[in-house]
Design a protein around this motif. Sequence first.
Motif, PDB file in Angstrom:
ATOM      1  N   ILE A 116       0.887  -1.198  -0.046  1.00  0.00           N
ATOM      2  CA  ILE A 116       0.131  -0.022  -0.025  1.00  0.00           C
ATOM      3  C   ILE A 116       1.032   1.132  -0.235  1.00  0.00           C
ATOM      4  CG2 ILE A 116      -1.724   1.414   1.271  1.00  0.00           C
ATOM      5  CD1 ILE A 116      -2.942  -1.193  -0.079  1.00  0.00           C
ATOM      6  N   ASP A 119       2.609   1.436  -3.632  1.00  0.00           N
ATOM      7  CA  ASP A 119       1.702   1.576  -4.795  1.00  0.00           C
ATOM      8  C   ASP A 119       0.754   2.473  -4.599  1.00  0.00           C
ATOM      9  OD1 ASP A 119       3.189  -0.921  -5.267  1.00  0.00           O
ATOM     10  OD2 ASP A 119       1.499  -2.097  -5.962  1.00  0.00           O
ATOM     11  N   LEU A 120       0.520   2.867  -3.543  1.00  0.00           N
ATOM     12  CA  LEU A 120      -0.546   3.913  -3.554  1.00  0.00           C
ATOM     13  C   LEU A 120       0.046   5.331  -2.707  1.00  0.00           C
ATOM     14  CD1 LEU A 120      -3.540   4.899  -3.324  1.00  0.00           C
ATOM     15  CD2 LEU A 120      -4.216   3.581  -1.525  1.00  0.00           C
ATOM     16  N   THR A 145      -1.677   8.171 -14.230  1.00  0.00           N
ATOM     17  CA  THR A 145      -1.413   6.904 -13.187  1.00  0.00           C
ATOM     18  C   THR A 145      -1.856   5.629 -13.792  1.00  0.00           C
ATOM     19  OG1 THR A 145      -2.272   8.613 -11.430  1.00  0.00           O
ATOM     20  CG2 THR A 145      -2.370   6.386 -10.995  1.00  0.00           C
ATOM     21  N   THR A 147      -3.235   2.638 -13.312  1.00  0.00           N
ATOM     22  CA  THR A 147      -3.944   1.808 -12.397  1.00  0.00           C
ATOM     23  C   THR A 147      -3.822   0.292 -12.749  1.00  0.00           C
ATOM     24  OG1 THR A 147      -6.082   1.999 -13.503  1.00  0.00           O
ATOM     25  CG2 THR A 147      -5.463   3.771 -11.982  1.00  0.00           C
ATOM     26  N   ALA A 164      -5.058  -1.765  -3.638  1.00  0.00           N
ATOM     27  CA  ALA A 164      -3.957  -0.543  -3.960  1.00  0.00           C
ATOM     28  C   ALA A 164      -4.441   0.176  -5.048  1.00  0.00           C
ATOM     29  CB  ALA A 164      -2.489  -0.828  -3.862  1.00  0.00           C
ATOM     30  N   LYS A 165      -4.863  -0.750  -6.128  1.00  0.00           N
ATOM     31  CA  LYS A 165      -4.786  -0.165  -7.672  1.00  0.00           C
ATOM     32  C   LYS A 165      -6.437   0.625  -7.561  1.00  0.00           C
ATOM     33  CE  LYS A 165      -1.610  -1.010  -9.763  1.00  0.00           C
ATOM     34  NZ  LYS A 165      -0.442   0.072 -10.120  1.00  0.00           N
ATOM     35  N   GLY A 167      -7.542   1.933  -4.938  1.00  0.00           N
ATOM     36  CA  GLY A 167      -7.245   3.368  -4.257  1.00  0.00           C
ATOM     37  C   GLY A 167      -6.651   4.415  -5.367  1.00  0.00           C
ATOM     38  N   LEU A 168      -5.708   3.973  -6.446  1.00  0.00           N
ATOM     39  CA  LEU A 168      -5.013   4.854  -7.259  1.00  0.00           C
ATOM     40  C   LEU A 168      -6.195   5.242  -8.190  1.00  0.00           C
ATOM     41  CD1 LEU A 168      -1.890   2.941  -8.301  1.00  0.00           C
ATOM     42  CD2 LEU A 168      -2.016   4.946  -7.340  1.00  0.00           C
TER      43      LEU A 168
END
Length: 257
Positions: A116, A119-120, A145, A147, A164-165, A167-168
């Motif tokens: 996290i 990646d985020l 970004t 994702t 995490a993705k 979140g992106l």
Amino acid sequence: MSDAPDFSLKGKLALITGSTQGLGLAIARAYGASGARVIINGRHAGRVGAAVAGMADNGHDAHPFVCDIGDLAGQAPAFQELCERTGVPDIVVHNVGIRIRKSLEDATLADMLELINVDLIAALHLSKLAAAAMVEHRLQGRFITLTSIAGELARPGDAIYPVAKQGLAGMVRALAVEYGNQGITSNGIAPGTFATETNASLANDPIKGPIVLGRNPMARWAHPSEIAGAAVFLASPSASYVNGHILVVDGGFSITF
């Protein structure tokens, strides 16, 4: 004003995180070919230097940025030094990331925090730094970004990465609405199954590899260079009114079941 679409990045400075290999390097090469000055980022000076040299060999203007983007404490001073040395980036591509393929049962708290954070949180923090610099210098900035289709889909045994993705994807929208009135846009690219170094183990898996390939309507893995068109478009003047969008580049993988 010409009626022809403008995909030139001439005069722009682009920072692509994690750009010594894979999709990041493919985007860096495409930006260089489109006229941008490019900042190559990585943790290892040797790899960064080799990528910069390769860009120069192809006639592109590339600059090194040796920095572990996941080192949150060191990120701000490193970015400040970069801006003083090379300039404030007009374009920031969030590409760096790690993959820890574990089920939630097997994943440790350390695994969760590491993925996290890298990646985020690292991307969110870098966005804060870069946006402030763009606003200060009155740049018509671009955030792009990477994702993933894994932000919308999930697979057993891979529990942390989709969180995490997703979140992106939220970050893409948050930046779009927060900085749009400053002339700064934020968009994302959701890649599908690309034949990168990171995906090599999955592609070569005798069971999972054919399953992934069989689901794709195009029945093949994508070459890293096939991310380039989307990345150039979103950074270019032709995408001046595209904001908060995530462009899926997956050969149709995510529309099949």
